[in-house]
Design a protein around this motif. Structure first.
Motif, mmCIF file in Angstrom:
data_model
loop_
_atom_site.group_PDB
_atom_site.id
_atom_site.type_symbol
_atom_site.label_atom_id
_atom_site.label_comp_id
_atom_site.label_asym_id
_atom_site.label_seq_id
_atom_site.Cartn_x
_atom_site.Cartn_y
_atom_site.Cartn_z
ATOM 1 N N VAL A 122 -16.925 29.745 2.371
ATOM 2 C CA VAL A 122 -16.951 31.351 1.617
ATOM 3 C C VAL A 122 -17.997 32.204 2.407
ATOM 4 C CG1 VAL A 122 -17.488 32.536 -0.282
ATOM 5 C CG2 VAL A 122 -16.200 30.213 -0.510
ATOM 6 N N GLY A 123 -19.189 31.542 2.873
ATOM 7 C CA GLY A 123 -20.048 32.339 3.694
ATOM 8 C C GLY A 123 -19.618 32.983 4.707
ATOM 9 N N ARG A 158 -20.747 45.625 9.285
ATOM 10 C CA ARG A 158 -21.839 46.134 8.347
ATOM 11 C C ARG A 158 -23.070 44.783 8.398
ATOM 12 N NH1 ARG A 158 -17.441 47.669 4.056
ATOM 13 N NH2 ARG A 158 -16.773 45.879 4.898
ATOM 14 N N GLU A 159 -24.210 45.163 7.962
ATOM 15 C CA GLU A 159 -25.007 44.167 7.515
ATOM 16 C C GLU A 159 -24.661 43.243 6.251
ATOM 17 O OE1 GLU A 159 -29.650 43.697 6.106
ATOM 18 O OE2 GLU A 159 -28.927 45.609 5.832
ATOM 19 N N PHE A 160 -24.711 42.021 6.370
ATOM 20 C CA PHE A 160 -24.268 41.163 5.420
ATOM 21 C C PHE A 160 -25.559 40.473 4.818
ATOM 22 C CE2 PHE A 160 -22.781 36.500 4.426
ATOM 23 C CZ PHE A 160 -21.784 36.890 3.319
ATOM 24 N N ILE A 161 -25.506 40.657 3.354
ATOM 25 C CA ILE A 161 -26.756 40.140 2.727
ATOM 26 C C ILE A 161 -26.391 38.783 2.060
ATOM 27 C CG2 ILE A 161 -27.946 42.336 2.578
ATOM 28 C CD1 ILE A 161 -27.108 42.093 -0.473
ATOM 29 N N GLY A 162 -25.244 38.820 1.718
ATOM 30 C CA GLY A 162 -24.750 37.168 1.196
ATOM 31 C C GLY A 162 -23.658 37.279 0.455
ATOM 32 N N ALA A 163 -23.116 36.257 -0.023
ATOM 33 C CA ALA A 163 -21.816 36.112 -0.641
ATOM 34 C C ALA A 163 -22.292 35.360 -2.076
ATOM 35 C CB ALA A 163 -21.073 35.242 0.120
ATOM 36 N N TRP A 164 -21.652 35.682 -3.060
ATOM 37 C CA TRP A 164 -21.830 35.053 -4.588
ATOM 38 C C TRP A 164 -20.336 34.464 -4.813
ATOM 39 C CZ3 TRP A 164 -24.526 38.728 -2.339
ATOM 40 C CH2 TRP A 164 -25.951 39.034 -2.614
ATOM 41 N N TYR A 165 -20.552 33.118 -5.216
ATOM 42 C CA TYR A 165 -19.440 32.479 -5.726
ATOM 43 C C TYR A 165 -19.534 31.953 -7.163
ATOM 44 C CZ TYR A 165 -15.760 28.960 -5.282
ATOM 45 O OH TYR A 165 -14.661 28.074 -5.473
ATOM 46 N N TYR A 166 -18.586 32.124 -7.966
ATOM 47 C CA TYR A 166 -18.594 32.019 -9.125
ATOM 48 C C TYR A 166 -17.394 31.016 -9.673
ATOM 49 C CZ TYR A 166 -21.689 35.940 -9.331
ATOM 50 O OH TYR A 166 -22.458 37.030 -9.019
ATOM 51 N N ASN A 167 -17.439 29.839 -10.366
ATOM 52 C CA ASN A 167 -16.480 28.961 -10.826
ATOM 53 C C ASN A 167 -16.970 28.120 -11.732
ATOM 54 O OD1 ASN A 167 -14.126 27.502 -10.664
ATOM 55 N ND2 ASN A 167 -13.840 27.739 -8.351
ATOM 56 N N MET A 215 -25.586 31.913 0.699
ATOM 57 C CA MET A 215 -24.688 31.989 -0.676
ATOM 58 C C MET A 215 -25.690 32.132 -1.865
ATOM 59 S SD MET A 215 -21.310 31.727 0.193
ATOM 60 C CE MET A 215 -21.107 31.516 -1.734
ATOM 61 N N THR A 216 -24.880 32.540 -3.138
ATOM 62 C CA THR A 216 -25.299 32.237 -4.080
ATOM 63 C C THR A 216 -24.290 31.769 -5.089
ATOM 64 O OG1 THR A 216 -26.989 34.139 -4.100
ATOM 65 C CG2 THR A 216 -26.508 33.558 -6.296
ATOM 66 N N PHE A 217 -24.397 30.716 -5.602
ATOM 67 C CA PHE A 217 -23.662 30.038 -6.320
ATOM 68 C C PHE A 217 -23.679 29.770 -7.903
ATOM 69 C CE2 PHE A 217 -21.449 26.260 -8.135
ATOM 70 C CZ PHE A 217 -20.216 26.148 -7.315
ATOM 71 N N THR A 218 -22.729 30.298 -8.649
ATOM 72 C CA THR A 218 -23.029 30.308 -10.012
ATOM 73 C C THR A 218 -21.855 29.244 -10.835
ATOM 74 O OG1 THR A 218 -24.088 32.355 -9.953
ATOM 75 C CG2 THR A 218 -23.277 31.936 -12.100
ATOM 76 N N LEU A 219 -22.492 28.670 -11.569
ATOM 77 C CA LEU A 219 -21.580 27.628 -12.196
ATOM 78 C C LEU A 219 -21.298 28.007 -13.576
ATOM 79 C CD1 LEU A 219 -19.724 25.353 -11.361
ATOM 80 C CD2 LEU A 219 -21.593 23.706 -12.064
ATOM 81 N N GLY A 246 -18.384 32.316 -19.075
ATOM 82 C CA GLY A 246 -19.664 32.603 -18.353
ATOM 83 C C GLY A 246 -19.351 33.131 -16.725
ATOM 84 N N VAL A 247 -18.174 33.086 -16.293
ATOM 85 C CA VAL A 247 -17.737 33.143 -14.875
ATOM 86 C C VAL A 247 -17.786 34.662 -14.803
ATOM 87 C CG1 VAL A 247 -16.482 32.954 -12.769
ATOM 88 C CG2 VAL A 247 -16.922 30.999 -14.473
ATOM 89 N N ASP A 248 -16.886 35.264 -15.439
ATOM 90 C CA ASP A 248 -16.697 36.669 -15.141
ATOM 91 C C ASP A 248 -18.014 37.415 -15.782
ATOM 92 O OD1 ASP A 248 -14.227 35.954 -14.572
ATOM 93 O OD2 ASP A 248 -13.102 36.711 -16.501
ATOM 94 N N VAL A 249 -18.683 37.137 -16.616
ATOM 95 C CA VAL A 249 -19.694 37.828 -17.191
ATOM 96 C C VAL A 249 -20.746 37.893 -16.092
ATOM 97 C CG1 VAL A 249 -21.744 38.115 -18.991
ATOM 98 C CG2 VAL A 249 -19.166 37.801 -19.580
ATOM 99 N N SER A 250 -21.045 36.752 -15.742
ATOM 100 C CA SER A 250 -22.037 36.540 -14.677
ATOM 101 C C SER A 250 -21.608 37.219 -13.312
ATOM 102 C CB SER A 250 -22.332 35.092 -14.277
ATOM 103 O OG SER A 250 -22.541 34.273 -15.246
ATOM 104 N N LEU A 251 -20.620 37.242 -12.834
ATOM 105 C CA LEU A 251 -20.217 38.046 -11.637
ATOM 106 C C LEU A 251 -20.351 39.547 -11.873
ATOM 107 C CD1 LEU A 251 -16.972 37.802 -9.440
ATOM 108 C CD2 LEU A 251 -17.849 40.009 -10.088
ATOM 109 N N ALA A 252 -19.975 40.088 -13.303
ATOM 110 C CA ALA A 252 -20.267 41.690 -13.555
ATOM 111 C C ALA A 252 -21.485 41.969 -13.581
ATOM 112 C CB ALA A 252 -19.384 41.983 -14.715
#
Length: 162
Positions: free
Chosen positions: A14-15, A25-34, A62-66, A84-90
């Motif tokens: 994913v990263g 473009r400058e890449f500051i990170g990727a966020w993954y939710y599952n 990477m920022t990983f949110t479960l 909790g996945v969609d709300v965390s992403l938003a």
């Protein structure tokens, strides 16, 4: 699941995929939710999913949110809903825009429920790019509310499959 149903690689780096999407473009990170798979699944399947999550977490940007699964019984059958996945992403998208952490968010989802978050991010002067997958349902709400909509190429995922 949707990628697998389309015959596309479902486990990717994913990263590195995020770096590819950022382009020059400058890449500051990727966020993954599952969510973790249900404990009732075969032990090997759970172990494979957890190993995949561990590989995602290894990427330094990477920022990983479960989230979690809520179990419901319907007609004697266990059904699971992601919570909790969609709300965390938003919340992360809007907070990042408010705190001026990024210029452009690239949203890889076809969930039209993200439209209010996209609109909030854009009110903060940020751009949102929507990446959707061929062979799956494209969200007209995201297609209309994001600055840019791009169809993902299968080759992009193959390049970063693990």
């Amino acid at each position: 699941n949707r990628l697998r149903q389309c015959g596309w690689p479902a486990q990717i780096n994913v990263g590195e995929f995020g770096l590819r999407l950022a382009g020059n473009r400058e890449f500051i990170g990727a966020w993954y939710y599952n969510v973790s798979p249900p404990a009732e699944r075969a032990r090997e399947q759970v172990a494979r999913q957890e190993a995949y999550y561990a590989r995602i977490r290894e990427h330094p940007l990477m920022t990983f949110t479960l989230g979690f699964l809520q179990r419901r019984m319907v007609d004697g059958k266990a059904l699971y809903e992601e919570k909790g996945v969609d709300v965390s992403l938003a919340v992360d998208m809007v907070t990042g825009a408010f705190e001026d952490r990024y210029d452009t968010a690239i949203l890889v989802s076809s969930d039209g429920d993200f439209k209010p978050a996209v609109e909030a991010v854009r009110r903060y002067g940020r751009r949102v790019e929507y990446l959707y997958f061929g062979g799956s349902q494209r969200s007209s709400a995201l297609f209309q509310s994001c600055n840019v909509a791009r169809k993902c190429r299968r080759a992009w995922l193959v390049e970063f499959s693990t």
